[in-house]
Each structure stands twice: as structure tokens, then as C-alpha cells.
Design a protein around this motif. Structure first.
Motif, mmCIF file in Angstrom:
data_model
loop_
_atom_site.group_PDB
_atom_site.id
_atom_site.type_symbol
_atom_site.label_atom_id
_atom_site.label_comp_id
_atom_site.label_asym_id
_atom_site.label_seq_id
_atom_site.Cartn_x
_atom_site.Cartn_y
_atom_site.Cartn_z
ATOM 1 N N ILE A 101 -4.558 31.809 -4.039
ATOM 2 C CA ILE A 101 -4.563 30.644 -4.918
ATOM 3 C C ILE A 101 -4.020 29.410 -4.201
ATOM 4 O O ILE A 101 -4.488 28.295 -4.418
ATOM 5 C CB ILE A 101 -3.757 30.943 -6.208
ATOM 6 C CG1 ILE A 101 -4.094 29.902 -7.286
ATOM 7 C CG2 ILE A 101 -2.269 30.989 -5.944
ATOM 8 C CD1 ILE A 101 -3.532 30.255 -8.650
ATOM 9 N N ILE A 102 -3.060 29.613 -3.304
ATOM 10 C CA ILE A 102 -2.525 28.478 -2.545
ATOM 11 C C ILE A 102 -3.556 27.970 -1.543
ATOM 12 O O ILE A 102 -3.769 26.754 -1.406
ATOM 13 C CB ILE A 102 -1.219 28.879 -1.843
ATOM 14 C CG1 ILE A 102 -0.122 29.145 -2.881
ATOM 15 C CG2 ILE A 102 -0.770 27.787 -0.877
ATOM 16 C CD1 ILE A 102 1.155 29.694 -2.287
ATOM 17 N N SER A 103 -4.199 28.887 -0.827
ATOM 18 C CA SER A 103 -5.200 28.468 0.152
ATOM 19 C C SER A 103 -6.400 27.823 -0.528
ATOM 20 O O SER A 103 -6.947 26.824 -0.042
ATOM 21 C CB SER A 103 -5.641 29.663 0.990
ATOM 22 O OG SER A 103 -6.180 30.687 0.167
ATOM 23 N N LEU A 106 -12.227 32.664 -2.374
ATOM 24 C CA LEU A 106 -13.522 32.097 -2.778
ATOM 25 C C LEU A 106 -13.596 31.925 -4.286
ATOM 26 O O LEU A 106 -14.043 30.875 -4.784
ATOM 27 C CB LEU A 106 -14.644 32.999 -2.284
ATOM 28 C CG LEU A 106 -16.067 32.598 -2.700
ATOM 29 C CD1 LEU A 106 -16.433 31.252 -2.101
ATOM 30 C CD2 LEU A 106 -17.068 33.665 -2.277
ATOM 31 N N LEU A 107 -13.152 32.928 -5.041
ATOM 32 C CA LEU A 107 -13.212 32.845 -6.502
ATOM 33 C C LEU A 107 -12.319 31.735 -7.033
ATOM 34 O O LEU A 107 -12.709 30.966 -7.926
ATOM 35 C CB LEU A 107 -12.816 34.182 -7.116
ATOM 36 C CG LEU A 107 -13.766 35.354 -6.864
ATOM 37 C CD1 LEU A 107 -13.206 36.637 -7.454
ATOM 38 C CD2 LEU A 107 -15.148 35.065 -7.435
ATOM 39 N N PHE A 108 -11.117 31.608 -6.497
ATOM 40 C CA PHE A 108 -10.216 30.543 -6.944
ATOM 41 C C PHE A 108 -10.775 29.173 -6.579
ATOM 42 O O PHE A 108 -10.699 28.231 -7.380
ATOM 43 C CB PHE A 108 -8.828 30.720 -6.324
ATOM 44 C CG PHE A 108 -7.952 31.692 -7.055
ATOM 45 C CD1 PHE A 108 -7.677 31.530 -8.403
ATOM 46 C CD2 PHE A 108 -7.401 32.778 -6.401
ATOM 47 C CE1 PHE A 108 -6.870 32.422 -9.085
ATOM 48 C CE2 PHE A 108 -6.590 33.674 -7.072
ATOM 49 C CZ PHE A 108 -6.328 33.502 -8.410
ATOM 50 N N LEU A 129 -2.149 26.255 -12.438
ATOM 51 C CA LEU A 129 -1.750 27.626 -12.760
ATOM 52 C C LEU A 129 -2.061 28.011 -14.209
ATOM 53 O O LEU A 129 -2.610 29.096 -14.450
ATOM 54 C CB LEU A 129 -0.271 27.827 -12.452
ATOM 55 C CG LEU A 129 0.095 28.163 -11.008
ATOM 56 C CD1 LEU A 129 1.595 28.379 -10.875
ATOM 57 C CD2 LEU A 129 -0.658 29.387 -10.521
ATOM 58 N N PRO A 130 -1.714 27.177 -15.200
ATOM 59 C CA PRO A 130 -2.080 27.558 -16.577
ATOM 60 C C PRO A 130 -3.582 27.725 -16.781
ATOM 61 O O PRO A 130 -4.018 28.620 -17.518
ATOM 62 C CB PRO A 130 -1.524 26.398 -17.410
ATOM 63 C CG PRO A 130 -0.409 25.845 -16.597
ATOM 64 C CD PRO A 130 -0.855 25.976 -15.179
ATOM 65 N N LEU A 131 -4.375 26.878 -16.135
ATOM 66 C CA LEU A 131 -5.823 26.998 -16.270
ATOM 67 C C LEU A 131 -6.373 28.240 -15.560
ATOM 68 O O LEU A 131 -7.468 28.698 -15.888
ATOM 69 C CB LEU A 131 -6.502 25.743 -15.718
ATOM 70 C CG LEU A 131 -6.314 24.451 -16.511
ATOM 71 C CD1 LEU A 131 -6.962 23.288 -15.780
ATOM 72 C CD2 LEU A 131 -6.889 24.586 -17.911
ATOM 73 N N SER A 132 -5.614 28.769 -14.620
ATOM 74 C CA SER A 132 -6.090 29.891 -13.806
ATOM 75 C C SER A 132 -5.640 31.237 -14.341
ATOM 76 O O SER A 132 -5.854 32.252 -13.689
ATOM 77 C CB SER A 132 -5.597 29.738 -12.361
ATOM 78 O OG SER A 132 -5.978 28.505 -11.800
ATOM 79 N N ALA A 171 -7.615 38.788 -14.277
ATOM 80 C CA ALA A 171 -8.732 39.627 -13.835
ATOM 81 C C ALA A 171 -8.524 40.119 -12.413
ATOM 82 O O ALA A 171 -8.730 41.297 -12.107
ATOM 83 C CB ALA A 171 -10.034 38.840 -13.948
ATOM 84 N N LEU A 172 -8.095 39.219 -11.534
ATOM 85 C CA LEU A 172 -7.891 39.606 -10.144
ATOM 86 C C LEU A 172 -6.737 40.583 -9.999
ATOM 87 O O LEU A 172 -6.783 41.482 -9.157
ATOM 88 C CB LEU A 172 -7.641 38.365 -9.284
ATOM 89 C CG LEU A 172 -8.882 37.531 -8.962
ATOM 90 C CD1 LEU A 172 -8.493 36.235 -8.278
ATOM 91 C CD2 LEU A 172 -9.839 38.324 -8.078
#
Length: 290
Positions: free
Chosen positions: A105-107, A169-171, A202-205, A211-212
Motif C-alpha cells: 500500500i505504501i509503494s 498493482l491492485l492498490f 486508508l479508510p477508502l482502502s 480482501a487481501l
């Protein structure tokens, strides 16, 4: 006339039941081996070895589970206690899942929201690693881990598997759907990159993270090839490796009752994660703010 109206309706109801019947049949086919495993874990090794396993529970359930959980000596072969193997698997699965999510998520945030030289080059370098199967890079990875002295350690079990191009890729693809207006509004409010990441991204993710986490936890829990190479002592065995070693070289040297009890115990953590995370995951999917 009434019969003529009801006939098509009855036929339609029958056709509506066909998918449900097919799904029920699939569930039964999938669940029957699990049921046999649970039943086998309640009988003694002699009954299972004779091939006369009933389809009803036996009276050795407590003895089998207690022996598999805490003891290292079965009736026929020695094995690592399940509590040790499950702890190793739990540590491995949690570190891999949380580590992959944190790094990915950071990358992905850096690639999606920052502009720096060779940004897309680095992204495509990450993406290309998807085309390399684990078997291709397992030998150089093992050599690096061995040179660092991480054999037979939690660091050796987890660190080489933390990086995840798929999660990155998904993030990234999700971050690209965040409206530019939201980014500009955050800048107007004085939010920096870190504040925008913590309060908005982060809240949106949360749906993606949930799921991940489920997928990556099961991925880490079911790892076989890498733990087989990287662990030498019984104290570092994972439960998947332990089950294969408990089978032995032949049926005469196999405690099938303990193996089935261990298998049932090994299924509990992944099932618990799916059940506990499913409610939160569905809530994220139907959230109107998503």
C-alpha cells in the motif's frame, strides 16, 4: 384454466431450483472429504488402518486431539506437537499478510500520487516480477537467506515472501480511481502527504485491505515449498510440513487418527479468518462512502 396458469409457474419454479441443486451437490462433494477427516479424527489408528472407518463419530476424539496438540510421540511414529507447528504457521501467515499489505500500500501510494524520475520504470519492474514463478527465484533467494544466517528462523520464513507485486498493482489501480478533486480538497485543507494517506486513503482502502488480508493469510498459512527448504529443526516446522512428515513412508507406520486430528486443527485458523473478516469485508463493499 387455473391448471393451465399454474403449470408454467411450476415449471419455472423447478428451473429456478436447478442452480440451487447443482450448488448443493457441489457443496456435498467438497464437504464429504472434510467430514471423513473429522470423523476419522475421532477413531483409533487400528480402525482406520483396517479400512473399516464408520461414518459416525467414535470415542477417541479427546485422546486424539490432546495427543496431537501436546505430545510428540504417537503410537507408531514421532511428530512435532501441533501447538508448535500451528504457532509457527500463525506467525508466518500474519507476518506475510501484514507485511505484504504494509509494503504494497505504501509503494502503490508513492507510484499513484507522487511524481518522481523513473516512477513508471520502477512500477513496471515490480509488475514484471509477476511473470517469475517462485521456482525460478527460489535458489538465489535461498542463497541470500543462507548468507545472511536466516536459516531456521522466523525472519527466514517470512521476509523473502513479504514483497508482493500483485497487491501493489491492485492498490495502485484502486488509488487511480480516487478523484483528483478529493486530492485537491485535502491540499486546500492543509493536509500533507502523510495526513492524506492516513485520513483519506486508508479508510477508502479498507475493503481492499480486508480482501487481501484473507487471501494473503491463507497464502502464508498454506506455504509448503519455502518452509520445506528453509527449516531444518522440528521447532520451526509449520503445520503443512508437519502433516506431510507425519504420513511416513508407508501405511504401517502412520498414525492416521493423529494426522486427521492435526488436519482438522490446521483448518481452524484459515476458516476463522474467513468467517471473522467476511462480515467486515461485506460491510466495506456496501458502504455508501466507498
Amino acid at each position: 384454466m387455473t391448471r393451465d396458469r399454474d403449470t408454467p409457474r411450476s415449471g419455472g419454479r423447478l428451473m429456478d431450483m436447478v442452480p440451487h441443486l447443482i450448488l448443493m451437490l457441489g457443496v456435498l462433494i467438497f464437504a464429504f472429504p472434510i467430514y471423513v477427516t473429522i470423523i476419522g479424527s475421532t477413531w483409533d489408528a487400528a480402525t482406520i488402518g483396517r479400512g473399516n472407518l464408520p461414518l459416525t463419530p467414535g470415542g477417541e476424539m479427546l485422546n486424539n486431539y490432546a495427543s496431537a496438540w501436546s505430545e510428540s510421540q504417537g503410537n507408531r511414529v514421532m511428530h512435532t506437537p501441533v501447538r508448535i507447528m500451528m504457532w509457527n504457521s500463525l506467525v508466518m501467515a500474519l507476518v506475510i499478510a501484514l507485511g505484504k499489505i504494509a509494503i504494497s500500500i505504501i509503494s502503490a501510494y508513492a507510484v499513484a500520487f507522487f511524481r518522481f524520475p523513473l516512477r513508471m520504470v520502477f512500477f513496471w519492474m515490480i509488475f514484471i516480477t509477476l511473470m517469475l514463478p517462485v521456482e525460478v527465484r527460489i535458489i538465489p533467494t535461498y542463497e541470500v537467506v543462507a548468507n545472511l544466517g536466516l536459516i531456521d528462523s522466523y525472519a527466514g520464513l517470512t521476509i523473502p515472501l513479504i514483497a508482493s507485486a500483485t497487491a501493489t498493482l491492485l492498490f495502485r489501480q484502486f488509488f487511480l480511481t480516487i478523484p483528483d478533486e478529493l486530492v485537491e480538497a485535502a491540499k486546500i485543507d492543509g493536509a500533507g502527504a502523510l495526513r492524506f494517506f492516513l485520513d483519506v486513503v486508508l479508510p477508502l482502502s479498507r475493503t481492499n485491505i480486508a480482501a487481501l488480508f484473507v487471501i494473503l493469510f491463507i497464502y502464508g498459512w498454506n506455504q509448503y515449498l519455502w518452509p520445506l527448504l528453509i527449516t531444518n529443526s522440528a521447532e520451526m516446522e509449520t503445520v503443512v510440513i508437519g502433516i506431510t512428515k507425519m504420513i511416513g513412508n508407508g501405511e504401517a507406520a502412520t498414525d492416521w487418527n493423529l494426522i486427521m486430528a492435526t488436519t482438522v486443527l490446521a483448518m481452524l485458523p484459515p476458516v476463522a479468518v474467513v468467517v471473522l473478516m467476511q462480515r467486515w469485508f461485506v460491510k466495506g463493499l456496501v458502504d455508501s462512502e466507498k
